[in-house]
Design an enzyme around this catalytic site. Structure first.
Site, PDB file in Angstrom:
ATOM      1  N   HIS A 204       1.518   4.034   1.524  1.00  0.00           N
ATOM      2  CA  HIS A 204       1.720   4.657   3.031  1.00  0.00           C
ATOM      3  C   HIS A 204       3.288   4.717   3.622  1.00  0.00           C
ATOM      4  CE1 HIS A 204      -2.009   3.974   5.656  1.00  0.00           C
ATOM      5  NE2 HIS A 204      -2.110   5.480   5.186  1.00  0.00           N
TER       6      HIS A 204
ATOM      7  N   HIS B  51      -7.569  -2.045   5.769  1.00  0.00           N
ATOM      8  CA  HIS B  51      -6.954  -0.541   5.704  1.00  0.00           C
ATOM      9  C   HIS B  51      -7.795   0.383   5.912  1.00  0.00           C
ATOM     10  CE1 HIS B  51      -3.368   0.203   7.910  1.00  0.00           C
ATOM     11  NE2 HIS B  51      -2.085   1.312   6.798  1.00  0.00           N
TER      12      HIS B  51
ATOM     13  N   ASP C 166       5.553   4.254   5.296  1.00  0.00           N
ATOM     14  CA  ASP C 166       6.664   3.980   5.726  1.00  0.00           C
ATOM     15  C   ASP C 166       6.729   2.014   4.440  1.00  0.00           C
ATOM     16  OD1 ASP C 166       3.779   3.267   6.154  1.00  0.00           O
ATOM     17  OD2 ASP C 166       4.400   2.092   8.257  1.00  0.00           O
ATOM     18  N   HIS C 167       6.142   2.378   3.543  1.00  0.00           N
ATOM     19  CA  HIS C 167       6.369   1.659   2.966  1.00  0.00           C
ATOM     20  C   HIS C 167       6.253   0.937   1.757  1.00  0.00           C
ATOM     21  CE1 HIS C 167       4.020  -1.662   5.814  1.00  0.00           C
ATOM     22  NE2 HIS C 167       3.702  -0.606   6.216  1.00  0.00           N
TER      23      HIS C 167
ATOM     24  N   ASP D   3      -0.246  -3.928   5.206  1.00  0.00           N
ATOM     25  CA  ASP D   3      -1.417  -3.026   6.526  1.00  0.00           C
ATOM     26  C   ASP D   3      -2.642  -3.435   6.974  1.00  0.00           C
ATOM     27  OD1 ASP D   3       1.483  -2.610   7.159  1.00  0.00           O
ATOM     28  OD2 ASP D   3       0.893  -0.393   7.602  1.00  0.00           O
TER      29      ASP D   3
ATOM     30  N   HIS E  32       6.188  -5.894  11.518  1.00  0.00           N
ATOM     31  CA  HIS E  32       5.243  -3.768  11.491  1.00  0.00           C
ATOM     32  C   HIS E  32       4.693  -3.510  12.659  1.00  0.00           C
ATOM     33  CE1 HIS E  32       2.712  -1.136  10.228  1.00  0.00           C
ATOM     34  NE2 HIS E  32       3.215  -0.302   8.987  1.00  0.00           N
TER      35      HIS E  32
ATOM     36  N   HIS F 138       1.136  -1.446  -0.143  1.00  0.00           N
ATOM     37  CA  HIS F 138      -0.176  -0.062   0.139  1.00  0.00           C
ATOM     38  C   HIS F 138       1.200   1.468  -0.076  1.00  0.00           C
ATOM     39  CE1 HIS F 138       0.940  -0.630   3.644  1.00  0.00           C
ATOM     40  NE2 HIS F 138       0.508   0.464   4.688  1.00  0.00           N
TER      41      HIS F 138
END
Lengths: 391, 391
Positions: free
Chosen positions: A63, A203, A65-66, A274, A332, A61
């Protein structure tokens, strides 16, 4: 085949723990990368995962942090290929990138504004989310997820992977180097050894899980029986393994059923983005060797986890039990939990050991093996007799 | 006031050295950040530079090793402000970001596609390059540097900083929180203590250097003379410092010239982006305490440096000498040079000690102090009697 956990923290990287990145290293060293948070390329240098061996990247996804580590990773892969012009004339390396709609715009914008040429070619295949993946407030923030009108000089056109919304399992097919089968609410790619499918999971932004199915393999040849039947080693062994009967000089017919054992089941790995609930993807999992599931908060913070679209250990266990996983690996973790290896804890400081305890309590009696994966944890996926393919 | 070198490597981060980032930490702890390559937020955690104290970010140019860490850094600043809703009602923190045209599109795209709300407000002020900054092949790759049509929910409109191209030094002025003076081929921002100007320098993409001028301060009060003249401590001391004469009860008039020393010259710091030649900016530097200049390759690789728009130590020294710098600090080293602190070198392995030797040889006899700044090197900028302002 190994899973290298390069980053297992959520939200932001610290000096103790990276953000999301997981490398699936094949036996030949080639690497599929799942997510690439900021600093992934630094984490990869700390272990035996070669950045130049990455040929597929899956982004669960969008976000930060990914995916914020992706442009830098691509630039570094390029600068370190060390290929001569002569080698490049023969074959230009290629990296395929899979992720949600919008990923191409992100990569293109970062690489183009930074004017970063790449020595290899890359190709972004975008998955179009289903309507269930959008939160109610999605429209409050109008973001352009469309593909950019221009193309990076090193970019090849990718495939837009649409979910099928037909109830009858209708298969749409489109071809580009690999073949993509687009089936009821999930997406799949095939190559010779693997079929990778993606399914949507709950999510706060469209998030996906990947189901990685290894092909079933032909059974093992019974060599002593072959000898007793008078079949000498040679190309005929391969013919029998591939399912063909052979006729000996004396006229005897040897069928595969006589000398080849039962097919060896391919392994299945499930790597999830996530999620507060991965159940929409469960129907795609026929058998399951390993599930990688997030556990951002501990069970005492289930409300907080739900608020931000995340899971707790017992929720991850419930999903893994439901798909009969043999092994569940958690990642995570909120940065509130220190790595379990940390010594000299402050009063009240929690580590991922708490999450692991909760997961193991929830899994007790199920026969499923459960572990929290801190950074640089390596899980060797048990083999399926691949050596027998090399007769 | 300290310069913290957070990342001093070029191209890509390694486990031993980060990519470009330099923090100017004021005496009150507030931080101006210059460049933010991938991993800057991790580097900042290793030293006493608070990410929450960053209120201005300057991006010298749009190469990835100078800006790919910016979206993640902004998200982390936001997640760690730790402000209550009550505090946020009183005042929303604000971060101003300055950089070349295209920066706003990069930040907007990364933050919007990742759907990252921010607790603070940010504002991107873009500098429009002059035509000399574009290489001949610039048009071969059509990249959209325009501002995005939409705005991030946490974004305030910034100022487009145009260079003046008039030869007569015509001053254009535009106002937005700070005042921007746009003067012949350079850009400047003013606040109470500092005037920051930017000028263009030669590189393969539009690159800028920043000239940071501290305001001159009033001279020191001669307290023993004040006492001998019968002036007792009180508000009159401040009046004299600010340049006003006072009249004593006995009718004597005391003028500032009688009791205040000569003005204390403000410091000037020059922080340059990547460059093969920073001379176009030299005319902006009236006096110079510190120059931070890149030295990507050593003097034996001058051709390679030139090919990629970079400098060598002797070239950096030549620039610094030309502007009469007292101190020259080198950074942005090719990863081929290991940090000078590295022990047990392999045969033929070079360190930045080689670059430092070349720089010192070139600077010999000039009286200029020269040093290579490895990661986490801290340079304390000599003071100018700031304490005297607190009479």
């Amino acid at each position: 085949m190994k899973l290298h956990f390069l980053g297992t923290g959520s939200s932001y990287p610290t000096t103790k723990r990276g953000v999301s990145s997981l490398a699936l290293q094949q036996d030949d060293g080639s690497v599929w990368l799942f997510d690439s948070g900021e600093g992934t390329q630094i984490q990869a240098q700390k272990v035996t995962v070669s950045r130049q061996k990455i040929n597929k990247i899956f982004i669960t996804h969008l976000h930060g942090d990914h995916m914020f580590g992706l442009p830098g990773l691509l630039c570094t892969i390029s600068s370190q290929f060390g290929l001569t012009e002569e080698q490049l004339k023969k074959e230009v390396p290629r990296v395929d990138i899979y992720g949600p709609k919008g990923l191409r715009r992100f990569i293109y914008t970062a690489l183009s504004l930074s004017r970063s040429p790449l020595i290899f070619q890359y190709c972004v295949h975008e998955m179009v989310p289903v309507s269930s993946q959008y939160t109610e407030d999605w429209g409050d923030w109008d973001v352009d997820h469309s593909e950019p009108s221009a193309t990076h000089p090193s970019e090849l056109p990718g495939v837009t992977i649409e979910p099928s919304v037909t109830e009858d399992g209708n298969v749409a097919e489109t071809s580009f180097f690999l073949t993509f089968y687009v089936i009821f609410h999930f997406f799949s790619i095939d190559n010779d050894e693997w079929c990778v499918q993606a399914g949507w999971i709950h999510h706060r932004v469209p998030s996906f899980g990947f189901v990685i199915n290894e092909r079933d393999r032909a059974g093992t040849l019974d060599k002593s029986k072959l000898m007793s039947l008078g079949v000498k080693p040679g190309p005929v062994y391969g013919q029998l393994k591939s399912g063909k009967s052979i006729t000996l000089e004396n006229g005897d017919i040897i069928t595969p059923e006589m000398v080849v054992g039962p097919p060896i089941r391919g392994r299945t790995l499930v790597i999830l983005g996530d999620t507060s609930d991965a159940s929409p993807l469960a129907h795609m999992i026929k058998s399951c060797d390993v599930v990688v599931h997030e556990a951002t908060h501990d069970d005492n913070l289930m409300d907080k986890a739900a608020e931000f679209g995340h899971s707790t250990p017992s929720q991850a266990v419930a999903f893994a039990k439901g798909v009969n996983a043999k092994v569940l690996l958690l990642n995570h973790f909120s940065q509130r939990y220190s790595p379990s290896s940390k010594e000299s804890l402050k009063e009240g400081e929690e580590t991922v050991a708490l999450l692991e305890e909760q997961a193991q309590a929830a899994a007790a009696g199920s026969g499923m093996s459960v572990q929290c994966a801190d950074d640089f944890f390596v899980y060797e996926v048990p083999g399926t007799g691949r050596a027998s393919m090399r007769v």
